[in-house]
Design an enzyme around this catalytic site. Structure first.
Site, PDB file in Angstrom:
ATOM      1  CE1 TYR A 113     -11.641  20.450  11.638  1.00 39.34           C
ATOM      2  CE2 TYR A 113      -9.310  21.548  12.360  1.00 39.34           C
ATOM      3  CZ  TYR A 113     -10.873  21.056  12.406  1.00 39.34           C
ATOM      4  OH  TYR A 113     -11.337  21.500  13.813  1.00 39.34           O
ATOM      5  CG  ASP A 143     -14.127  18.445   9.843  1.00 37.91           C
ATOM      6  OD1 ASP A 143     -15.265  18.990   9.367  1.00 37.91           O
ATOM      7  OD2 ASP A 143     -14.096  18.535  11.165  1.00 37.91           O
ATOM      8  CG  HIS A 217     -15.979  14.770  13.769  1.00 35.00           C
ATOM      9  ND1 HIS A 217     -16.307  15.627  12.486  1.00 35.00           N
ATOM     10  CD2 HIS A 217     -15.859  15.756  14.688  1.00 35.00           C
ATOM     11  CE1 HIS A 217     -16.223  16.584  12.651  1.00 35.00           C
ATOM     12  NE2 HIS A 217     -16.117  16.883  13.944  1.00 35.00           N
TER      13      HIS A 217
END
Length: 304
Positions: A113, A143, A217
């Site tokens: 992330y 991500d 998302h």
């Protein structure tokens, strides 16, 4: 017959709310993945970790605490056949590594992330090389907060990282031309910042991006056909940095009266081909040192 592994990844935008956590876990249980990466889970402390581990029933899980309002990541196993044999946080709340054994194969799953600010993201991505030092098959996802195929600086770092370690974008392998946006907002902005990267040697059977009702998302999922990948002996590479400063003085402590550094380097580079006793002697020193370091390094790798 090849085995198949199903991977998923999603930024859940917080899991501390018990109702939302139950909803997300119920949805994840229904998609029948092998391993799933979660980002932005908002873990507060070890009590949250224990609670999340207890409530994820289908398989084992590992979590990395970040902050209540932004970070925190998790790796979930979809069933009890997958055994987590080791895990660690390379960056707390940002990068979580889980080593998993399944059906006689050994894997390393890397959940990322990345920070949203370019400077912090660049610093983090530049420090990830060490986690790829393994003889396990590597999968990386998460991500990354940047689109790697747009040619910007942050994207260039992601592209360089996956190229260096022989990984490919699983969605692009299945859909060469589809944009595959993974994030969007109410103003109409969309981007592809979430990825699942797999080894180039593996075949991607399918890949999809599925919107979910509990996050802005989408959920990325991919099915990959596994195969046995043979690892070679590797190679030994000297750290050139040790050849500076007082390195040569330390060598001469063990070998009094040894020639100058320049002469030693010349003989080592010649591989002992110079036909004189001094050259052969110096090359034997070099070869023995290399052997000891390489042997110990292999022992350490097996221990880890």
């Amino acid at each position: 017959m090849s085995s198949i592994i199903n991977l998923a990844s999603i930024n859940v935008r917080g899991l501390r709310n018990p109702v939302k956590r139950e909803t997300v876990f119920s949805h994840l249980s229904s998609i029948r993945f092998s391993v799933c990466f979660l980002q932005e889970v908002h873990l507060k402390d070890q009590n949250d970790v224990e609670r999340f581990v207890r409530e994820w029933v289908p398989g084992e899980s590992r979590w990395s605490v970040g902050g209540v309002h932004s970070t925190g990541v998790g790796v979930l196993c979809g069933n009890r056949d997958l055994k987590i044999v080791g895990s660690f946080s390379a960056v707390h709340g940002r990068v979580l590594i889980a080593d998993i054994d399944w059906k006689g194969k050994c894997f390393r799953f890397i959940n990322v992330y990345a920070p949203s600010t370019p400077k912090e993201r660049r610093e983090m991505l530049n420090d990830l090389d060490a986690i790829f030092m393994t003889n396990r098959q590597v999968f990386m996802g998460g991500d990354f907060n940047v689109s790697y195929d747009r040619g910007n600086l942050g994207g260039h770092l992601v592209k360089s990282l996956i190229g260096k370690y022989n990984l490919v974008d699983s969605y692009r392998m299945a859909h060469a031309d589809d944009p595959g946006f993974t994030w969007g907002n109410s103003r109409g902005s969309r981007s592809r910042i979430d990825y699942l990267f797999v080894l180039r040697e593996l075949r991607v059977s399918s890949a999809c991006v599925t919107p979910v009702f509990y996050s802005d998302h989408s959920c990325r999922s991919v099915t990959v056909e596994l195969k046995t990948i043979e690892f070679g002996k590797g190679y030994w590479k000297i750290n050139n940095g040790i050849l500076h400063d007082n390195f040569w003085d330390k060598i001469q402590v063990f070998f009094p009266g040894l020639c100058s550094y320049e002469t030693f380097l010349f003989h080592c580079q010649s591989g002992g081909r110079e036909q004189n006793e001094e050259s052969r002697f110096l090359f034997r020193i070099f070869a023995k040192t290399k052997y000891v370091i390489t042997t110990q390094n292999c022992i350490n790798c097996r221990m880890n």
